[in-house]
Design an enzyme around this catalytic site. Structure first.
Site, PDB file in Angstrom:
ATOM      1  N   TYR A 162      32.069  34.955  50.154  1.00 46.31           N
ATOM      2  CA  TYR A 162      32.604  34.328  48.952  1.00 46.31           C
ATOM      3  C   TYR A 162      33.461  33.109  49.311  1.00 46.31           C
ATOM      4  O   TYR A 162      33.333  32.043  48.702  1.00 46.31           O
ATOM      5  CB  TYR A 162      33.436  35.356  48.184  1.00 46.31           C
ATOM      6  CG  TYR A 162      33.957  34.888  46.846  1.00 46.31           C
ATOM      7  CD1 TYR A 162      33.100  34.713  45.763  1.00 46.31           C
ATOM      8  CD2 TYR A 162      35.311  34.641  46.661  1.00 46.31           C
ATOM      9  CE1 TYR A 162      33.577  34.292  44.528  1.00 46.31           C
ATOM     10  CE2 TYR A 162      35.800  34.221  45.431  1.00 46.31           C
ATOM     11  CZ  TYR A 162      34.935  34.048  44.368  1.00 46.31           C
ATOM     12  OH  TYR A 162      35.410  33.635  43.152  1.00 46.31           O
ATOM     13  N   THR A 197      39.460  38.956  33.815  1.00 47.44           N
ATOM     14  CA  THR A 197      38.184  38.874  33.107  1.00 47.44           C
ATOM     15  C   THR A 197      37.594  40.284  33.043  1.00 47.44           C
ATOM     16  O   THR A 197      38.042  41.188  33.762  1.00 47.44           O
ATOM     17  CB  THR A 197      37.181  37.949  33.833  1.00 47.44           C
ATOM     18  OG1 THR A 197      36.762  38.580  35.069  1.00 47.44           O
ATOM     19  CG2 THR A 197      37.784  36.583  34.137  1.00 47.44           C
TER      20      THR A 197
END
Length: 253
Positions: A162, A197
């Site tokens: 990532y 989120t």
């Protein structure tokens, strides 16, 4: 840049950051294509927002799929804004774990494919579409906003794939802005910190209690609408170009 009478594409448009950005762009007067793999969420958002939006199921790693989404946006008006804020594979594990097992190359490759190569496909093909626009009075034809992460600067344990992908998005930003300057297309990048989120898979209060105290000020996780407000400001402010903006409450790992 004036957003009314133009169209926008938001990849990951049905997700947390993406849906908030779609709402803000619509409120600013743009027609928006929600480009996402989640048909259920994408269609629900399209139903909510009505004629100002269209949902197009989109795989950012597939050039044809991205081109189809861009064509749908151009049917709504000249493409002025593209926001690449799609999600992807969750960071997995250490490069070599305590059992001596190495992180799978295929997992690394897939993360980079979605977050870096997918972003390049959206950026380059959106810019190509914008190049055909008549310039506005400002001389601008459009703006592409990519999404990195503070992990692209300060990756944590288990984030090699990532961090590498998001670091690549950061590294591409200035070059892309310079490449596309003759076309009147700007390129900006947003690097979010710890934002809440639905991807966290828990109630916000629980997530805030766990991760909020680690943010210096304000002492909470970010809200998706704060990302969206920044994205719309970038689109409207022609002198923002070639920069990565951290939005992280001064958080440093």
């Amino acid at each position: 840049m004036e957003l009314s009478n133009g169209s926008a594409l938001v990849t990951g448009g049905a997700g947390g950051f993406g849906a908030a950005t779609v709402r803000r762009l619509v409120a600013a007067g743009a027609k928006v294509v929600i480009a996402d793999m989640s048909q259920e969420k994408g269609e629900a958002l399209a139903d909510e927002l009505g004629d100002a939006v269209r949902f197009v199921k989109t795989d950012v790693t597939n050039e044809r799929s991205v081109l189809d989404a861009l064509a749908a946006a151009q049917e709504l008006g000249p493409l002025r804004v593209a926001v690449a804020v799609h999600g992807g594979p969750v960071a997995g594990a250490r490069i070599v774990n305590r059992s001596g097992e190495a992180y799978p190359v295929d997992a690394f490759r897939r993360t980079v494919e979605v977050f870096l190569t997918g972003t390049f496909i959206v950026l380059s093909r959106a810019a190509q579409a914008m190049a055909g626009n008549e310039p506005l009075d400002s001389g601008q034809r459009g703006v592409v906003i990519t999404t990195a992460s503070i992990a692209g600067f300060e990756g944590q344990v288990g984030q090699s794939d990532y961090s590498a992908a998001k670091g690549g998005v950061i590294g591409m930003n200035l070059t892309a802005a310079r490449d596309l300057a003759p076309l009147g297309v700007r390129v900006m990048c947003i690097a979010p910190g710890t934002f809440f989120t639905p991807a966290y898979g828990m109630e916000e209060a629980e997530a805030q209690a766990k991760w909020g105290p680690g943010v210096p000020n304000p002492k909470r996780m970010g809200h998706a609408d704060e990302y969206a407000r920044l994205a719309v400001h970038i689109a409207e402010n022609d002198y923002l170009n070639g920069e990565v903006i951290r939005i992280d409450g001064a958080q440093r790992f």
